[in-house]
Design a protein around this motif. Sequence first.
Motif, PDB file in Angstrom:
ATOM      1  N   THR A 133       0.803  -1.264  -0.046  1.00 46.72           N
ATOM      2  CA  THR A 133      -0.076   0.048  -0.117  1.00 46.72           C
ATOM      3  C   THR A 133       0.986   1.359  -0.030  1.00 46.72           C
ATOM      4  OG1 THR A 133      -0.166   0.402   2.394  1.00 46.72           O
ATOM      5  CG2 THR A 133      -1.623  -1.216   1.354  1.00 46.72           C
ATOM      6  N   PRO A 134       0.362   2.490  -0.318  1.00 43.81           N
ATOM      7  CA  PRO A 134       1.003   3.595  -0.460  1.00 43.81           C
ATOM      8  C   PRO A 134       1.326   4.319   0.998  1.00 43.81           C
ATOM      9  CG  PRO A 134      -1.002   4.006  -1.034  1.00 43.81           C
ATOM     10  CD  PRO A 134      -1.027   2.770  -0.747  1.00 43.81           C
ATOM     11  N   TYR A 187      -0.301  -0.136  -9.832  1.00 39.63           N
ATOM     12  CA  TYR A 187      -0.028   0.301  -8.561  1.00 39.63           C
ATOM     13  C   TYR A 187      -0.820   1.822  -8.679  1.00 39.63           C
ATOM     14  CZ  TYR A 187       2.754  -2.915  -6.120  1.00 39.63           C
ATOM     15  OH  TYR A 187       3.451  -4.348  -5.785  1.00 39.63           O
ATOM     16  N   ASP A 190      -4.470   1.111  -8.557  1.00 33.06           N
ATOM     17  CA  ASP A 190      -4.770   0.374  -7.369  1.00 33.06           C
ATOM     18  C   ASP A 190      -4.841   1.425  -6.106  1.00 33.06           C
ATOM     19  OD1 ASP A 190      -5.028  -1.976  -8.596  1.00 33.06           O
ATOM     20  OD2 ASP A 190      -3.298  -2.845  -7.796  1.00 33.06           O
ATOM     21  N   TRP A 191      -3.964   2.479  -6.315  1.00 34.51           N
ATOM     22  CA  TRP A 191      -3.908   3.131  -5.001  1.00 34.51           C
ATOM     23  C   TRP A 191      -4.595   4.478  -5.161  1.00 34.51           C
ATOM     24  CZ3 TRP A 191       2.088   2.684  -4.416  1.00 34.51           C
ATOM     25  CH2 TRP A 191       2.551   1.537  -3.878  1.00 34.51           C
TER      26      TRP A 191
END
Length: 481
Positions: A133-134, A187, A190-191
Amino acid sequence: MKKLNRINTGLEELQPIKVVQFGEGNFLRAFIDYAFQELNEKVDFNAGIAVVQPIENGMVNMLNDQDGLYTLFMKGLTKGQEVQEKTLISNLVSGINPYTNFNDYLALAKEDELAFIISNTTESGIAYVSTDTPTMQPPSSYPAKLTVLLHERFKYFNGDAAKGLAIIPCELINNNADTLKEIILKYSEDWNLGADFKNWIQENNSFHNTLVDRIVPGYPRAEIDAYNKELDYVDNLIVTAETFFLWVIEGGEDLKAKLPFHKTNLDVKIVADMQPYRTRKVRILNGAHTAMVPFSLMYGNETVKETVDNAFTGKFINQAIFDEINETIEMDKAELDLFAADVLDRFRNPFIKHNLSSIALNSISKFKVRVLPSVLEYISKYDKVPTNLTFAFACLIRFYKGTWKETSLPVDDSKEITNVFQEIWASNDTAKVVGQTLSNTEFWGEDLTKVKGLSEALVLALNEIEANGIEQGFVHFLKKV
């Protein structure tokens, strides 16, 4: 003996950070850092490198203890002549462990002169990890870490197109940059990092597939006393490498302008398509390695150098390369032969002991990728089997029987494959052995019994090996094939 640091060596002035390098292992230090040092020295490139430790346990502390300094020893053969060189690498200006100093890691995104991202995080490093995750400090995977860094740069410079980076991964997978870019974009979705960031990645950053080639034995633990005698300081990070160097990067004139390696003596090729060079390396260097292992071990050699130095096995490998492999590659013949000569020099390197048993791992899958294409293309082109590569193929099949002259062979493969060969060899009927081996599509991706003349030639070669051994077996095989 003085401590190796910048004060004791008079190298206190640091270059601005233009490169962020993910990875601090032997290969990057003997290849990438050496290459940028050559740029600094030959064309005043003035590039400092910030090294990021990509996993929790690494060597950044050791690098920082020596202010990023270490000695590179290069030894090998060039056109048959021994060459030995050493150089003090001095362009590593910062070592950062994002697991303990995450803010220092993010600060790299704000470096005004930053232009390049380099990495070598092993073949498994360029991978998508769904649990990253970020908000993790840091995320686990290299692509996720890089996405965080790029997003921080995007925000800090307000999406400035001029602040995009050239991203040049060196992991040993085909299309490494394309794969890395694809994961970064995943990503970003997704983020929920936004369309503007995604466009900045695609439009203002460049991703360059690469091929790297240099043998790097690393820290010379067994001979460390001899190496230390050549220095007047204490160096805990000595790294050794062969003299051969090749870096192929996909890119255009803009990348050549950013990376003026043409002004150095390094063999760095910036080309539109790196695939021909990858084919050349895989077929010649890796293919010769894979082809020689069973053949040479059963002959009685232990190392690559012994193989190429021996009158019989050396001639066999030379013919396999120059008369068979090179005849199937769509590149300039003179260039192929020159590369092949360099490969043989590398195989003869007296400073590197390369045991054949250490490169026997997964020989079936390696043969499929590295040698079989040459065999099939030779048959297609000349309507006959390549005698040396076919005999090497027969030796491979015989190798997987597991013993030779009542001695165990260093077969190193999955249980699934070794169990299949145990069943195949149970009959001891060479015709059945060849038929069952070639028809196994799990091995080769196709039914090789359909290839004209291959089954018959392999049966003949196996019979000769069993009756007369490797050298005389090959002599008889040549007369009958």
